[in-house]
Design an enzyme around this catalytic site. Sequence first.
Site, PDB file in Angstrom:
ATOM      1  N   THR A   1     -74.315-137.996 -30.414  1.00  0.00           N
ATOM      2  CA  THR A   1     -74.088-136.668 -30.988  1.00  0.00           C
ATOM      3  C   THR A   1     -72.897-135.968 -30.340  1.00  0.00           C
ATOM      4  OG1 THR A   1     -75.063-134.439 -31.083  1.00  0.00           O
ATOM      5  CG2 THR A   1     -75.845-135.845 -29.335  1.00  0.00           C
ATOM      6  N   ASP A   2     -72.304-135.052 -31.085  1.00  0.00           N
ATOM      7  CA  ASP A   2     -71.192-134.262 -30.522  1.00  0.00           C
ATOM      8  C   ASP A   2     -71.671-133.335 -29.414  1.00  0.00           C
ATOM      9  OD1 ASP A   2     -72.568-132.408 -32.085  1.00  0.00           O
ATOM     10  OD2 ASP A   2     -70.834-131.789 -33.261  1.00  0.00           O
ATOM     11  N   GLU A   3     -73.000-133.131 -29.331  1.00  0.00           N
ATOM     12  CA  GLU A   3     -73.522-132.208 -28.300  1.00  0.00           C
ATOM     13  C   GLU A   3     -73.276-132.733 -26.895  1.00  0.00           C
ATOM     14  OE1 GLU A   3     -77.286-130.322 -28.882  1.00  0.00           O
ATOM     15  OE2 GLU A   3     -77.078-130.364 -31.045  1.00  0.00           O
TER      16      GLU A   3
ATOM     17  N   LYS B   1     -79.161-137.481 -24.392  1.00  0.00           N
ATOM     18  CA  LYS B   1     -78.296-138.294 -25.269  1.00  0.00           C
ATOM     19  C   LYS B   1     -77.061-138.780 -24.490  1.00  0.00           C
ATOM     20  CE  LYS B   1     -78.710-139.055 -29.119  1.00  0.00           C
ATOM     21  NZ  LYS B   1     -79.429-140.186 -29.788  1.00  0.00           N
TER      22      LYS B   1
ATOM     23  N   TYR C   1     -81.923-131.918 -24.320  1.00  0.00           N
ATOM     24  CA  TYR C   1     -81.662-132.885 -25.391  1.00  0.00           C
ATOM     25  C   TYR C   1     -80.295-133.530 -25.223  1.00  0.00           C
ATOM     26  CZ  TYR C   1     -79.844-134.516 -29.862  1.00  0.00           C
ATOM     27  OH  TYR C   1     -79.223-135.265 -30.826  1.00  0.00           O
ATOM     28  N   SER C   2     -79.241-132.695 -25.143  1.00  0.00           N
ATOM     29  CA  SER C   2     -77.891-133.272 -25.102  1.00  0.00           C
ATOM     30  C   SER C   2     -77.683-134.085 -23.830  1.00  0.00           C
ATOM     31  CB  SER C   2     -76.823-132.188 -25.268  1.00  0.00           C
ATOM     32  OG  SER C   2     -76.960-131.177 -24.306  1.00  0.00           O
TER      33      SER C   2
ATOM     34  N   PHE D   1     -84.920-138.519 -40.385  1.00  0.00           N
ATOM     35  CA  PHE D   1     -83.928-137.981 -41.336  1.00  0.00           C
ATOM     36  C   PHE D   1     -82.744-138.929 -41.560  1.00  0.00           C
ATOM     37  CE2 PHE D   1     -80.144-134.849 -41.160  1.00  0.00           C
ATOM     38  CZ  PHE D   1     -79.946-134.887 -42.530  1.00  0.00           C
TER      39      PHE D   1
HETATM   40  P1  NAD Z   1     -85.328-137.159 -36.533  1.00  0.00           P
HETATM   41  O1  NAD Z   1     -86.006-136.368 -35.475  1.00  0.00           O
HETATM   42  O2  NAD Z   1     -85.366-136.713 -37.937  1.00  0.00           O
HETATM   43  O3  NAD Z   1     -85.896-138.663 -36.523  1.00  0.00           O
HETATM   44  C1  NAD Z   1     -86.148-139.362 -35.354  1.00  0.00           C
HETATM   45  C2  NAD Z   1     -87.006-140.582 -35.694  1.00  0.00           C
HETATM   46  O4  NAD Z   1     -87.217-141.322 -34.480  1.00  0.00           O
HETATM   47  C3  NAD Z   1     -88.408-140.211 -36.233  1.00  0.00           C
HETATM   48  O5  NAD Z   1     -88.694-140.989 -37.363  1.00  0.00           O
HETATM   49  C4  NAD Z   1     -89.337-140.531 -35.078  1.00  0.00           C
HETATM   50  O6  NAD Z   1     -90.639-140.949 -35.492  1.00  0.00           O
HETATM   51  C5  NAD Z   1     -88.586-141.667 -34.388  1.00  0.00           C
HETATM   52  N1  NAD Z   1     -88.946-141.785 -32.975  1.00  0.00           N
HETATM   53  C6  NAD Z   1     -89.003-140.789 -32.047  1.00  0.00           C
HETATM   54  N2  NAD Z   1     -89.399-141.276 -30.870  1.00  0.00           N
HETATM   55  C7  NAD Z   1     -89.599-142.609 -31.045  1.00  0.00           C
HETATM   56  C8  NAD Z   1     -90.003-143.665 -30.190  1.00  0.00           C
HETATM   57  N3  NAD Z   1     -90.311-143.458 -28.899  1.00  0.00           N
HETATM   58  N4  NAD Z   1     -90.076-144.923 -30.693  1.00  0.00           N
HETATM   59  C9  NAD Z   1     -89.779-145.164 -32.005  1.00  0.00           C
HETATM   60  N5  NAD Z   1     -89.413-144.202 -32.863  1.00  0.00           N
HETATM   61  C10 NAD Z   1     -89.324-142.934 -32.384  1.00  0.00           C
HETATM   62  O7  NAD Z   1     -83.832-137.332 -36.022  1.00  0.00           O
HETATM   63  P2  NAD Z   1     -82.465-137.386 -36.855  1.00  0.00           P
HETATM   64  O8  NAD Z   1     -81.987-136.025 -37.102  1.00  0.00           O
HETATM   65  O9  NAD Z   1     -82.613-138.340 -37.983  1.00  0.00           O
HETATM   66  O10 NAD Z   1     -81.498-138.031 -35.745  1.00  0.00           O
HETATM   67  C11 NAD Z   1     -81.357-139.436 -35.641  1.00  0.00           C
HETATM   68  C12 NAD Z   1     -80.393-139.747 -34.511  1.00  0.00           C
HETATM   69  O11 NAD Z   1     -79.140-139.147 -34.777  1.00  0.00           O
HETATM   70  C13 NAD Z   1     -80.834-139.193 -33.160  1.00  0.00           C
HETATM   71  O12 NAD Z   1     -80.545-140.153 -32.176  1.00  0.00           O
HETATM   72  C14 NAD Z   1     -80.009-137.936 -32.965  1.00  0.00           C
HETATM   73  O13 NAD Z   1     -79.778-137.690 -31.604  1.00  0.00           O
HETATM   74  C15 NAD Z   1     -78.736-138.319 -33.691  1.00  0.00           C
HETATM   75  N6  NAD Z   1     -77.970-137.205 -34.285  1.00  0.00           N
HETATM   76  C16 NAD Z   1     -78.566-136.313 -35.123  1.00  0.00           C
HETATM   77  C17 NAD Z   1     -77.806-135.303 -35.722  1.00  0.00           C
HETATM   78  C18 NAD Z   1     -78.423-134.304 -36.674  1.00  0.00           C
HETATM   79  O14 NAD Z   1     -77.727-133.371 -37.102  1.00  0.00           O
HETATM   80  N7  NAD Z   1     -79.670-134.438 -37.072  1.00  0.00           N
HETATM   81  C19 NAD Z   1     -76.444-135.215 -35.455  1.00  0.00           C
HETATM   82  C20 NAD Z   1     -75.850-136.144 -34.584  1.00  0.00           C
HETATM   83  C21 NAD Z   1     -76.633-137.144 -34.024  1.00  0.00           C
HETATM   84  O1  TDX Z   2     -84.538-121.128 -36.752  1.00  0.00           O
HETATM   85  C1  TDX Z   2     -83.359-121.374 -36.398  1.00  0.00           C
HETATM   86  N1  TDX Z   2     -82.459-120.358 -36.337  1.00  0.00           N
HETATM   87  C2  TDX Z   2     -81.166-120.526 -35.915  1.00  0.00           C
HETATM   88  O2  TDX Z   2     -80.389-119.567 -35.881  1.00  0.00           O
HETATM   89  C3  TDX Z   2     -82.921-122.699 -36.028  1.00  0.00           C
HETATM   90  C4  TDX Z   2     -83.871-123.865 -36.097  1.00  0.00           C
HETATM   91  C5  TDX Z   2     -81.617-122.866 -35.625  1.00  0.00           C
HETATM   92  N2  TDX Z   2     -80.769-121.808 -35.540  1.00  0.00           N
HETATM   93  C6  TDX Z   2     -79.376-122.039 -35.104  1.00  0.00           C
HETATM   94  C7  TDX Z   2     -79.235-122.781 -33.770  1.00  0.00           C
HETATM   95  C8  TDX Z   2     -77.944-123.552 -33.956  1.00  0.00           C
HETATM   96  O3  TDX Z   2     -76.834-122.739 -33.619  1.00  0.00           O
HETATM   97  O4  TDX Z   2     -78.767-122.894 -36.069  1.00  0.00           O
HETATM   98  C9  TDX Z   2     -77.881-123.851 -35.450  1.00  0.00           C
HETATM   99  C10 TDX Z   2     -78.337-125.248 -35.803  1.00  0.00           C
HETATM  100  O5  TDX Z   2     -79.574-125.467 -35.140  1.00  0.00           O
HETATM  101  P1  TDX Z   2     -80.359-126.855 -35.266  1.00  0.00           P
HETATM  102  O6  TDX Z   2     -80.578-127.161 -36.703  1.00  0.00           O
HETATM  103  O7  TDX Z   2     -81.531-126.785 -34.352  1.00  0.00           O
HETATM  104  O8  TDX Z   2     -79.253-127.907 -34.764  1.00  0.00           O
HETATM  105  P2  TDX Z   2     -78.414-128.026 -33.399  1.00  0.00           P
HETATM  106  O9  TDX Z   2     -79.099-127.377 -32.272  1.00  0.00           O
HETATM  107  O10 TDX Z   2     -77.003-127.610 -33.711  1.00  0.00           O
HETATM  108  O11 TDX Z   2     -78.488-129.633 -33.167  1.00  0.00           O
HETATM  109  C11 TDX Z   2     -78.325-130.522 -34.301  1.00  0.00           C
HETATM  110  O12 TDX Z   2     -77.047-131.096 -34.321  1.00  0.00           O
HETATM  111  C12 TDX Z   2     -76.731-132.073 -33.372  1.00  0.00           C
HETATM  112  C13 TDX Z   2     -79.381-131.624 -34.293  1.00  0.00           C
HETATM  113  O13 TDX Z   2     -80.685-131.058 -34.251  1.00  0.00           O
HETATM  114  C14 TDX Z   2     -79.185-132.588 -33.160  1.00  0.00           C
HETATM  115  O14 TDX Z   2     -80.129-133.660 -33.234  1.00  0.00           O
HETATM  116  C15 TDX Z   2     -77.793-133.140 -33.261  1.00  0.00           C
HETATM  117  O15 TDX Z   2     -77.541-133.979 -32.176  1.00  0.00           O
END
Ligand code: NAD
Ligand code: TDX
Length: 340
Positions: free
Chosen positions: A125-127, A157, A153-154, A11
Site C-alpha cells: 500500500t501507499d500508506e 504492511k 496497519y501501515s 475486496f
Molecule cells: P479486505 O479486508 O477486504 O480483505 C482481506 C481478506 O484477507 C479477507 O477476505 C480476509 O478474510 C482475508 N484474511 C485476513 N486475515 C487472514 C489470514 N490470517 N489468513 C487468510 N486470510 C485472511 O482487504 P482489501 O481491501 O481487499 O485489501 C487487500 C490487500 O490490498 C491488503 O493486503 C491491503 O493491505 C492491500 N491494499 C488495500 C487497499 C485498499 O484501498 N483497500 C489499497 C492498497 C493496498
Molecule cells: O467513517 C469514516 N469517515 C472518514 O472520514 C471512515 C471509515 C473514513 N474516513 C476517512 C479516513 C480517511 O481519510 O476517509 C479516508 C479513507 O478512509 P478508509 O476508507 O478507512 O481508508 P484509508 O485509511 O485511507 O486506507 C485505505 O487505503 C489504503 C485502505 O483501508 C487500506 O487498506 C489501504 O492500504
Amino acid sequence: MTILVTGGAGFIGSNFVYMLLEERPDSKTICVDELTYAANIHTLNDAMSYDNFVFYKEDIRNREGINEIFGKEHPDVVVNFAAESHVDRSIENPAIFLETNIIGTAVLMDACRKYGIERFHQVSTDEVYGDLPLDRPDLFFREDTPIHTSSPYSTSKASADLLAVAYHRTYGLPVTISRCSNNYGPFQFPEKLIPLMINNAINDKPLPVYGEGMNVRDWLYVKDHCYGILAVLEKGKAGEVYNLGGHNEKANIEVVRIILSELGKPETLITYVTDRKGHDQRYAIDPSKAMTELGWAPTTMFRDGIKLTIQWYKDHMDWMQECTSGDYLKYYEKMYGNRQ
Ligand code: NAD
Ligand code: TDX
C-alpha cells in the site's frame, strides 16, 4: 499455470480472482482465505462454478495448513492479498495486524522457498510512505520515497515489504511488491469510506466525516489495480517495487458530497466527528515507473468509477445486508456510537 491468491474472499482479492478467471482461463486459480469478518463467502458464489477454481478456508499464519496446500497444489505464482486492512481497527487492536500481515507473509514466503515458485507477489500500500502535506500538491510518492509509517496497519504492511525484500536478497526468492493507493469498487466491506457512506446515505443515516473532511486520498478503481498486479506478474522484474495509482486525488468531503448528490440525498446527513488518531493528511502516487516499464495505465476516471460503484451497491443490497448484520452492528456502535 497455477496461481494461488490469498485473501480472495475480500475486496481486492475477489476482484482479482474474477479477473483471472476471465483473462487467464487456461490457468488454475486457487483461493486461500481464512474468512475473517472482512470476507463474504457469497462474493465467490460465481467463481465456485468454474472447474479451474478451488477454494481453501485456511489461515496464512498456519504453517502446517499452508504447507499442505502448497504440497498438493504446487502453485507457480502466489499473490498475497490476505491482510487485516482497516486502519481504524489497527488503532483499536494492533496485535492481529502484526500476526497476519507480518507473520502470515513470512509463512507464505517460507512455503514458497520450500516448494519452489516462479513469483511471490506482495500486495502492499501507499500508506508505507506515510503522508504528504496538504500544501505541497507538487509532491508524490515514488518507489524511492523513504518508508515512514503512521498507523499500526501501515507499519505492519511496511514490515512485510521489508521482509519480502530480505527474502529476495538473502534467499533469492523471486519477489515483487506493488504499492497501491485507495481502491474503490464492488465487494468492498462497508467499514471503508466509500461503501460506508453509500450504505448510510441509502438508509438515511448520518455520514460520519472525520475531522474537517480535508484529508486527501488518491482513488483507484479496483479493476485497474487488478490489471496493474497482472502486469507486474507478467512484465515486472523480481526484486522490484511498483507504485500503482491514477492521479485521482480527492478530499474526503468532496467524495462524500459526490455520493450524496448521485443518490439524491441531502447534505444535512453529513456529520463531522472526532478525527482519526494520527490521521494521514494526503496520499498521492507517482505511477510513472509502472506506466513506462509495464505499459500499465488505469482506464477508469473517478467520475465514472464512482457512478459504477454506487450502482453496484444499489443492485447488491442483499450482499450489503449480509455484511452489515451481526458483528458489524457492534463494530459500528463501538466506533461511531459516542463519536461527536
Ligand atoms: P479486505 O479486508 O477486504 O480483505 C482481506 C481478506 O484477507 C479477507 O477476505 C480476509 O478474510 C482475508 N484474511 C485476513 N486475515 C487472514 C489470514 N490470517 N489468513 C487468510 N486470510 C485472511 O482487504 P482489501 O481491501 O481487499 O485489501 C487487500 C490487500 O490490498 C491488503 O493486503 C491491503 O493491505 C492491500 N491494499 C488495500 C487497499 C485498499 O484501498 N483497500 C489499497 C492498497 C493496498
Ligand atoms: O467513517 C469514516 N469517515 C472518514 O472520514 C471512515 C471509515 C473514513 N474516513 C476517512 C479516513 C480517511 O481519510 O476517509 C479516508 C479513507 O478512509 P478508509 O476508507 O478507512 O481508508 P484509508 O485509511 O485511507 O486506507 C485505505 O487505503 C489504503 C485502505 O483501508 C487500506 O487498506 C489501504 O492500504
